[in-house]
Design an enzyme around this catalytic site. Sequence first.
Site, PDB file in Angstrom:
ATOM      1  N   PRO A 379      57.620  51.197  46.340  1.00  0.00           N
ATOM      2  CG  PRO A 379      55.585  52.877  44.816  1.00  0.00           C
ATOM      3  CD  PRO A 379      57.811  52.119  44.840  1.00  0.00           C
ATOM      4  CB  VAL A 382      56.220  49.537  41.496  1.00  0.00           C
ATOM      5  CG1 VAL A 382      55.370  50.811  42.198  1.00  0.00           C
ATOM      6  CG2 VAL A 382      57.255  48.621  42.327  1.00  0.00           C
ATOM      7  N   GLY A 383      55.885  45.948  40.354  1.00  0.00           N
ATOM      8  CA  GLY A 383      56.952  44.624  39.745  1.00  0.00           C
ATOM      9  C   GLY A 383      58.310  44.256  39.851  1.00  0.00           C
ATOM     10  CB  SER A 701      58.803  67.567  52.785  1.00  0.00           C
ATOM     11  OG  SER A 701      57.341  66.821  53.669  1.00  0.00           O
ATOM     12  CE  LYS A 744      57.449  64.588  49.686  1.00  0.00           C
ATOM     13  NZ  LYS A 744      58.374  65.752  50.143  1.00  0.00           N
TER      14      LYS A 744
END
Length: 828
Positions: A379, A382-383, A701, A744
């Site tokens: 995502p 995050v680097g 899901s 999740k």
Amino acid sequence: MNAREFQKQETSGNTEGEARGPQARIQVPEGALVILPLRNTVLFPSTLMPLVVGRRTSLQAVEEAVRQQRPVGIVAQRDPKTETPKPEDFYSVGTAADVLRMLSLADGQRQIIVQGRQRFEIKEFLETEPILIARVSMVEEKIPQTKEFEARILHLREEVTRALALLPQPMSELRSTIESIEDPLALIDIITSTLDLPVTDKQEILATFDPAVRARKVSEKLAQQIELLELSKKIGTETKEAMSKAQRDYFLREQLKAIQRELGEEEGKKVETEELRQKIEAAKMPREVEKEAQRELSRLERIPEVAAEYSVIRNYLDWMVELPWSVTSQEQIDLPRARGILDADHYDLEKVKKRIVEFLAVRKLKPEGKSPILCFVGPPGVGKTSLGQSIARAMNRKFIRQSLGGVHDEAEIRGHRRTYVGALPGNIIQGIRKAGTKNPVFMLDEVDKLSASFHGDPSAALLEVLDPAQNATFQDHYLGVPFDLSQVLFITTANVLDAIPAPLRDRMEVLELPGYTEEEKLAIAIRYLVPRQIAENGLKPEQVTFTDDALREIIRSYTREAGVRQLDREVGAICRSLATRFAEGLGEKIGVSAEAVPSYLGPPKFFGEIALRTSLPGVATGLAWTPFGGEILFVEATRMPGDGKLTLTGQLGDVMKESAQAALSLVKSRAPTLGIDPRVFQEHDIHVHIPAGAIPKDGPSAGVTIFVCLVSLFTGRRVSHEVAMTGEISLRGLVLPVGGIKEKVLAAKRAGIARILLPELNRNDLEEVPAAAREGVRFEFLPTVDAALELALEKAEKRRKLTLPPKQLVQESDRARSASRKKRRAAF
């Protein structure tokens, strides 16, 4: 000598005539003609034609015709190569002609001038030796007395005048002759004789006895001839103009050279080309590349500076000499130093750091090995991008970043061909030139955001770039020569792996970067974000301090993300507020506590809503995965009097709608087991809603979450606010595996979930979840939906009695429905 003089000589004792004698004469019967073969042409009535007669039989035939003062029948041969034609070698239609003049030539041949008189058709050949005599039928022709024929003749006169005007040399005599002819049949024949047509076409027109049909055919042939003449004239004009322009350009160039010599500019051009030659030699290009550069330089020397092509070649050579064909950065791989750089720049990410150190170790042991293509997937925030910079610093290489978001043209990867105005190399070659070395760390950012269009598919162009087996000979369209990319370390980044085309994904080694937990965000804020924001806003470390509780408050109440970008912005907002106070001289040292955070950032943007939302039956907490990380998802259900219809809202996709329908069917099928009266489904409508309706949602899901939500609604048992779940369901009650388990779980951890229900088949995926994210969370695995109900719903003694409404409510509901029906009936 004309024909009468020839006849007079024959009868007055001419030697040649005596040699033949009276017995050599051949009598031509009435209705017959002496046939004279004609090669490569056709004689028409009313036309004059000079002929050279050389064959023995033809000479004798002409002499007999003149001697007997009879016309000669001139017929075209089918094959002009036949030396002694036989009856079958002739066309069946010819022209009777008078011999007007006959001359003897030095080589024994005779030249005659004949005039066509009338068409005839050969019926049969009477004699073939020593000359050809045939019985013929003369063709009588009448002029058609129709307006159409008159119009055709008028059109022919106009068209032949137009055709004569298009001829390269004027033919005034022929024009005068045609203008003076009044007989339309003679006009048709004379025009046909002047046309440049094959013998077969002329013979076809000669054999056309109907004057109207003949006029139409001649008109068509004349139109074709005019079209050819016009085209020929146009081509001739264009050729002449092109030659005139070329001669003009030549003289102007020579004059320009003379002017340049007088002004000394020619010496400047020589100096410029000499500098380019030296740069080409200094660039140490591959052999075939240097040969191409030298060839273009030779062209540049011959072209004047004012020519449009001069700047194109000059720009091309500038690119060629500025590319690092032989320049490389000297690698300095020190594994302890590399670990220190990675740890200093990034917190956690141990799996990714381990793979990078392994790559550096292999590179140190085998420098000539092929570099892998690493793909960082995760995502935003995050680097991923900063990891590439750290790798370049650890390897002592240059770092180049190229964003691929929104790129839809293949030429942006491979470049444009030089034939286009303003052509340039592609982004790959431009990045290499900017780096100045042929072995940089090249980051292709947002590779999942590529898009295809009618300009081509850029992801297809990247297949060669990102293939270590092919990119040693990568050829940019602008350069037109191969450039070695095998020493470049390519790193790609993406938010969603599924959006990358399969052939391109197959060439890359995927390293997934999960989102951060609260503790990890706290550590990142303390080590990186706070010091950086203090420095960027002109503050000193001793002037501002953040307590851990303040940072936790910011993380919990003002951010909800997988990365740390929003956290960085919020810390920056507080630092800016503090910088304003220090600039106004209102403080010396300020500590930011959890209680003070709202005074800087305003009311909290997020709060713990799980316990509030699940305080009533019919609400369940699910887990979802998005390109921006994991999210918690609330599923709400309610019922109202009706006839059993199902309503789904919340901007759901087709797959999620099907999951809801499957969940309802499963609840109905197990109603007796669950303690639900089946009449409830017939007497009530059901509404399932997933909040945040402006955000599209899809995927299978949420199936188990919707099932638990519906059971909670009909049984009156609340769903525990500590539980969140994910999983796909089948109509047999099985819980099927889903993706994005790691994301999740991190989302559930951020939201304060204590228990997470996962499909049994996803048990192994839990190993990929960081240990910090698993801390304090209890994981339960679901083989079937029965286990989900057992773990998610409150115990039976705590439930409310909601299987059926009280008797009074049922009666009131019946009365309301009855009154509604009466009202509708009255309105009708």
